[in-house]
Design a protein around this motif. Structure first.
Motif, PDB file in Angstrom:
ATOM      1  N   ASP A   1      55.434  38.374  47.273  1.00 65.55           N
ATOM      2  CA  ASP A   1      56.429  39.337  46.806  1.00 65.55           C
ATOM      3  C   ASP A   1      55.800  40.706  46.524  1.00 65.55           C
ATOM      4  N   GLY A   2      54.521  40.828  46.871  1.00 64.86           N
ATOM      5  CA  GLY A   2      53.849  42.109  46.676  1.00 64.86           C
ATOM      6  C   GLY A   2      53.370  42.340  45.256  1.00 64.86           C
ATOM      7  N   ILE A   3      53.596  41.362  44.389  1.00 63.44           N
ATOM      8  CA  ILE A   3      53.215  41.544  42.987  1.00 63.44           C
ATOM      9  C   ILE A   3      52.165  40.487  42.616  1.00 63.44           C
ATOM     10  N   PRO A   4      50.904  40.892  42.542  1.00 59.71           N
ATOM     11  CA  PRO A   4      49.868  39.906  42.229  1.00 59.71           C
ATOM     12  C   PRO A   4      49.988  39.432  40.779  1.00 59.71           C
ATOM     13  N   PRO A   5      49.756  38.139  40.528  1.00 56.11           N
ATOM     14  CA  PRO A   5      49.730  37.662  39.141  1.00 56.11           C
ATOM     15  C   PRO A   5      48.611  38.365  38.376  1.00 56.11           C
ATOM     16  N   MET A   6      48.841  38.580  37.094  1.00 56.64           N
ATOM     17  CA  MET A   6      47.905  39.402  36.320  1.00 56.64           C
ATOM     18  C   MET A   6      47.282  38.603  35.182  1.00 56.64           C
ATOM     19  N   ALA A   7      45.975  38.448  35.248  1.00 58.66           N
ATOM     20  CA  ALA A   7      45.244  37.831  34.139  1.00 58.66           C
ATOM     21  C   ALA A   7      44.934  38.918  33.116  1.00 58.66           C
ATOM     22  N   ALA A   8      44.516  38.515  31.935  1.00 60.95           N
ATOM     23  CA  ALA A   8      44.086  39.487  30.924  1.00 60.95           C
ATOM     24  C   ALA A   8      42.586  39.350  30.738  1.00 60.95           C
ATOM     25  N   PHE A   9      41.941  40.455  30.393  1.00 61.93           N
ATOM     26  CA  PHE A   9      40.521  40.382  30.035  1.00 61.93           C
ATOM     27  C   PHE A   9      40.371  39.400  28.878  1.00 61.93           C
ATOM     28  N   GLY A  10      39.462  38.456  29.051  1.00 58.98           N
ATOM     29  CA  GLY A  10      39.235  37.491  27.982  1.00 58.98           C
ATOM     30  C   GLY A  10      39.925  36.164  28.223  1.00 58.98           C
ATOM     31  N   ASP A  11      40.782  36.111  29.258  1.00 55.53           N
ATOM     32  CA  ASP A  11      41.480  34.855  29.587  1.00 55.53           C
ATOM     33  C   ASP A  11      40.533  33.763  30.060  1.00 55.53           C
ATOM     34  N   GLY A  12      39.345  34.168  30.488  1.00 49.48           N
ATOM     35  CA  GLY A  12      38.389  33.180  30.979  1.00 49.48           C
ATOM     36  C   GLY A  12      38.104  33.296  32.455  1.00 49.48           C
ATOM     37  N   THR A  13      38.787  34.230  33.115  1.00 50.56           N
ATOM     38  CA  THR A  13      38.528  34.492  34.530  1.00 50.56           C
ATOM     39  C   THR A  13      38.087  35.944  34.664  1.00 50.56           C
ATOM     40  N   PRO A  14      36.791  36.218  34.552  1.00 56.94           N
ATOM     41  CA  PRO A  14      36.361  37.616  34.630  1.00 56.94           C
ATOM     42  C   PRO A  14      36.803  38.266  35.944  1.00 56.94           C
ATOM     43  N   PHE A  15      37.281  39.485  35.862  1.00 59.44           N
ATOM     44  CA  PHE A  15      37.666  40.204  37.082  1.00 59.44           C
ATOM     45  C   PHE A  15      37.375  41.677  36.911  1.00 59.44           C
ATOM     46  N   HIS A  16      37.447  42.386  38.029  1.00 60.14           N
ATOM     47  CA  HIS A  16      37.082  43.806  38.058  1.00 60.14           C
ATOM     48  C   HIS A  16      38.310  44.655  38.370  1.00 60.14           C
ATOM     49  N   VAL A  17      38.432  45.767  37.664  1.00 60.34           N
ATOM     50  CA  VAL A  17      39.520  46.704  37.906  1.00 60.34           C
ATOM     51  C   VAL A  17      38.911  48.087  38.103  1.00 60.34           C
ATOM     52  N   THR A  18      39.328  48.769  39.152  1.00 62.74           N
ATOM     53  CA  THR A  18      38.800  50.113  39.415  1.00 62.74           C
ATOM     54  C   THR A  18      39.908  51.037  39.889  1.00 62.74           C
ATOM     55  N   GLY A  19      39.763  52.311  39.586  1.00 58.37           N
ATOM     56  CA  GLY A  19      40.685  53.331  40.078  1.00 58.37           C
ATOM     57  C   GLY A  19      40.376  53.755  41.504  1.00 58.37           C
ATOM     58  N   LEU A  20      39.337  53.152  42.080  1.00 61.69           N
ATOM     59  CA  LEU A  20      39.068  53.387  43.501  1.00 61.69           C
ATOM     60  C   LEU A  20      40.018  52.511  44.315  1.00 61.69           C
ATOM     61  N   ILE A  21      40.272  52.926  45.538  1.00 60.19           N
ATOM     62  CA  ILE A  21      41.002  52.041  46.456  1.00 60.19           C
ATOM     63  C   ILE A  21      40.207  50.740  46.568  1.00 60.19           C
ATOM     64  N   HIS A  22      40.937  49.612  46.453  1.00 59.56           N
ATOM     65  CA  HIS A  22      40.236  48.337  46.358  1.00 59.56           C
ATOM     66  C   HIS A  22      40.908  47.298  47.250  1.00 59.56           C
ATOM     67  N   ASP A  23      40.155  46.248  47.537  1.00 60.29           N
ATOM     68  CA  ASP A  23      40.745  45.131  48.288  1.00 60.29           C
ATOM     69  C   ASP A  23      41.329  44.115  47.312  1.00 60.29           C
ATOM     70  N   GLU A  24      41.748  42.961  47.806  1.00 60.78           N
ATOM     71  CA  GLU A  24      42.451  42.021  46.925  1.00 60.78           C
ATOM     72  C   GLU A  24      41.536  41.409  45.870  1.00 60.78           C
ATOM     73  N   THR A  25      40.204  41.548  46.058  1.00 69.90           N
ATOM     74  CA  THR A  25      39.295  41.055  45.024  1.00 69.90           C
ATOM     75  C   THR A  25      39.172  42.065  43.881  1.00 69.90           C
ATOM     76  N   GLY A  26      39.685  43.271  44.087  1.00 70.41           N
ATOM     77  CA  GLY A  26      39.596  44.304  43.051  1.00 70.41           C
ATOM     78  C   GLY A  26      38.411  45.230  43.218  1.00 70.41           C
ATOM     79  N   PHE A  27      37.593  44.984  44.249  1.00 70.00           N
ATOM     80  CA  PHE A  27      36.400  45.805  44.439  1.00 70.00           C
ATOM     81  C   PHE A  27      36.655  46.918  45.465  1.00 70.00           C
ATOM     82  N   PRO A  28      35.926  48.042  45.287  1.00 72.31           N
ATOM     83  CA  PRO A  28      36.184  49.222  46.107  1.00 72.31           C
ATOM     84  C   PRO A  28      36.050  48.959  47.607  1.00 72.31           C
ATOM     85  N   SER A  29      36.886  49.678  48.351  1.00 70.05           N
ATOM     86  CA  SER A  29      36.810  49.603  49.796  1.00 70.05           C
ATOM     87  C   SER A  29      37.237  50.952  50.358  1.00 70.05           C
TER      88      SER A  29
END
Lengths: 382, 272
Positions: free
Chosen positions: A213-241
């Motif tokens: 649906d174009g809307i990725p599920p959103m975890a919160a920092f501290g939920d137990g699944t570390p993830f990366h968020v950047t203001g750079l254009i990113h791929d689905e892993t959240g890392f810059p591309s």
């Protein structure tokens, strides 16, 4: 809590609505005419276990709101013209990183410091295009105190549902006007929360469109699944591309998650448009004068109606299109600015209607009489 | 890399983007070692950065990581820490990010004494945009925007942080790594706003412009300029000029912001 009948101000209704919607974090900076929203949030949030902070400036307020939302709280800030300008870079960050948040802009006269205590609707375009780059955004605009309450809830719901910043575009009149309002029972309020990743996701990718649906599920920092968020254009892993395909896909998804759901997002109200020759397109507090004028003109036999845009962005082209099925020939766009929304209305009308502007930008309201005069003028010229 | 440290890195994101000889990897390594020494819960750490070379560090680090807008890391971090005080929030920032565009946020995060650890990768230059002078560039140094020599005066970030209210303030260097790790450990253990300024090297942009031609020469310069806090106490202002004072400047136990806010919630809810 049962029904509550109260005399309240628009800014007050905004805070009531926000807390009802689940706001548990507010960061702001004092600015007229939005300050009561900060003051009341400071008082009411800790009562429900929420948090308030007065930041050192508008930019920091927007940053703190995004940070709090990433840590899992529903977050809001409120401001006015100059502060809204300062927040824009971080609003763009929230658009790209898909962080739900609500930004209230109680519009005042501008540009610059302008007319801090007087009403205007001069931020229509800034609300859409204030931050750089192509981005989706939702902007809604209330006309009454009760509607401030409802629309603040809607702002949170849309923001959470679509992972997009939602701007509640108020004006000084709606913010400071007091009206008798009946607030609904909490049980009857629809609350939407952001979609969380399924606990079973072993390798959570914060920007993967798991559900299509174009809307990725959103975890919160501290939920137990570390993830990366950047203001750079990113791929689905959240890392810059910088991959052209990744970039294109991301921007397309950001746009499509909004533009594929226009029927869910957009709201507008029509009054007496079915047989109207002239329809006044308006929003916010100006709609109150327009409604009065329509009533008076109807008594005189004028075939006139009102299209009130509750959603301003994405622009309700459908509402304009529906008028092509009626007898409407003329559109008058009434707004407290030099003519902002009119350009989009013209583009939407695409030559089908004659489009006239009724504009006021001197710190005073557009009065019902001015609307009446304009309708007469158009009737004579048409 | 030591095997036991690998889990703290996103190995698939390496090698990093930094230039050969850059000191940022040393500071990143020191942060990781400090975290490992303290056995902090990886999932409960959130590392926030702004914009610049230093701010790319969190991308390589396997924690909750947030790469924000220029200068604003502390503002985002403040929201995160308030929303979830259980998180150990660390801000990695550069001297341009922290001392110029983000200066206001540094002052006010320090003033609130919010429990955030800020580590400055202070290489006295804007590296990402290729060598413009920063508020940390010494007077007289050269930069692409100071082709005739820098006439801006630099200032002491540690003094600023301390006077604004930071409750742990220290400075280390990329030459004195064991000490740096200890200082970061102390900062991470400290409750309240902790601040570690790290004298760092940028051979590519600062070094080349200022005739310190190699990373080794820059390291040696940092070594030779460094004096301890104790030694510095005995020196006059004139004698201190051009020196890097390293060690701990300040430590205080003071009320922490999110704990104070928890009390507000209690009061507002009718508790005592």
């Amino acid at each position: 809590m049962g029904k509550r009948v109260m005399l309240m101000q628009g800014n007050e209704a905004c805070v009531e609505g926000a807390i009802a919607a689940g706001m548990r974090f507010y960061a702001g900076y004092p600015i007229t005419p939005s300050t009561e929203i900060a003051e009341l949030s400071a008082e009411k949030l800790p009562k429900v276990g929420g948090k308030f902070i007065q930041m050192e400036d508008e930019i920091a307020s927007m940053g703190a709101v995004i940070g709090a939302s990433l840590a899992g709280l529903k977050a809001m800030t409120a401001t006015s013209g100059p502060g809204f300008s300062l927040k824009q870079e971080n609003i763009g960050f929230a658009c790209l990183t898909e962080v739900p948040c609500v930004i209230v802009n109680v519009q005042r006269g501008g540009p610059s410091t302008g007319l801090p205590t007087l009403p205007a609707q001069g931020d229509v375009m800034q609300a859409r295009w204030g931050t750089h780059g192509d981005h989706p955004i939702i902007v809604i605009s209330p006309s009454s105190v009760r509607e401030v309450f409802d629309m603040t809830i809607k702002a949170f719901n849309l923001s959470e549902k679509y992972r997009v910043p939602c701007i509640l575009l108020m004006d000084e009149v709606v913010a400071h006007m007091r009206e008798k309002v009946e607030l609904p029972e909490e049980l009857n309020i629809e609350i939407i929360n952001r979609k969380k990743p399924k606990a079973s996701l072993p390798d959570y990718k914060p920007y993967k469109d798991y559900d299509g649906d174009g809307i990725p599920p959103m975890a919160a920092f501290g939920d137990g699944t570390p993830f990366h968020v950047t203001g750079l254009i990113h791929d689905e892993t959240g890392f810059p591309s910088t991959d052209p395909k990744v970039t294109e896909n991301l921007l397309n998804r950001l746009m499509n998650k909004i533009y594929n759901n226009l029927d869910d997002i957009i709201e507008y109200e029509t009054v007496d448009t079915a047989d109207a020759n002239t329809v006044i397109v308006t929003f916010g507090s100006t709609a109150r004068s327009v409604l009065r004028a329509v009533k008076l003109l109807r008594q005189e036999g004028f075939k006139v109606g009102m299209l009130r845009l509750k959603t301003i962005w994405p622009f309700p082209h459908k509402a304009i299109n529906e008028l092509t099925q009626t007898a409407t020939k003329n559109l008058i766009v009434a707004e407290m600015n030099y003519g902002q929304l009119i350009e989009t209305v013209k583009a939407s009308a695409d030559g089908v209607f004659k489009v006239y502007g009724l504009n006021k930008y001197n710190g005073e309201l557009i009065t019902p009489q001015e609307v009446i005069d304009k309708v007469r003028e158009v009737a004579v010229n048409a | 890399m030591r095997k036991e440290l690998e889990r703290y890195f996103r190995k698939d994101k390496l090698p990093h983007i930094w230039c050969p000889g850059c000191g940022h990897g040393i500071i990143t390594g020191a942060v990781i070692r400090a975290i490992d020494n303290l056995k902090l819960d990886q999932n409960k750490i959130c590392i926030v950065s702004g914009i610049g070379c230093s701010s790319r560090a969190p991308g390589y680090m396997n924690f909750n990581t947030l790469h924000t807008t220029h200068g604003r890391a502390l503002a985002f971090a403040t929201g995160i820490k308030m929303a979830n005080p259980e998180l150990k929030v660390i801000v990695l920032t550069g001297d341009g990010d922290c001392a110029a565009i983000g200066g206001n946020h540094l002052i006010h995060a320090a003033r609130r004494n919010i429990d955030i650890t800020t580590i400055v990768f202070n290489n006295s230059i804007y590296g990402m945009t290729s060598g413009q002078y920063s508020p940390m560039t010494p007077k007289g140094a050269f930069a692409t925007t100071a082709p005739y020599g820098n006439i801006d005066r630099n200032f002491d970030l540690c003094k600023l942080a301390q006077s604004a209210g930071a409750t742990y303030v220290a400075r280390g260097t990329v030459y004195h790594v064991p000490q740096l790790i200890k200082l970061i450990e102390k900062a991470l253990k400290h409750k309240g706003f902790s601040f570690v300024d790290v004298a760092d090297i940028c051979p590519t942009y600062f070094g080349r412009k200022n005739k310190v031609p190699t990373p080794v020469a820059m390291m040696e310069k940092i070594r030779d300029m460094s004096i301890t806090v104790k030694t510095a106490e005995k020196l006059s202002a004139e004698e201190l000029s051009g020196k890097i004072v390293i060690g701990e400047f300040y430590e205080e136990n003071a009320l922490e912001f999110t704990e104070e806010y928890a009390k507000i919630i209690k009061t507002a809810q009718g508790g005592k």
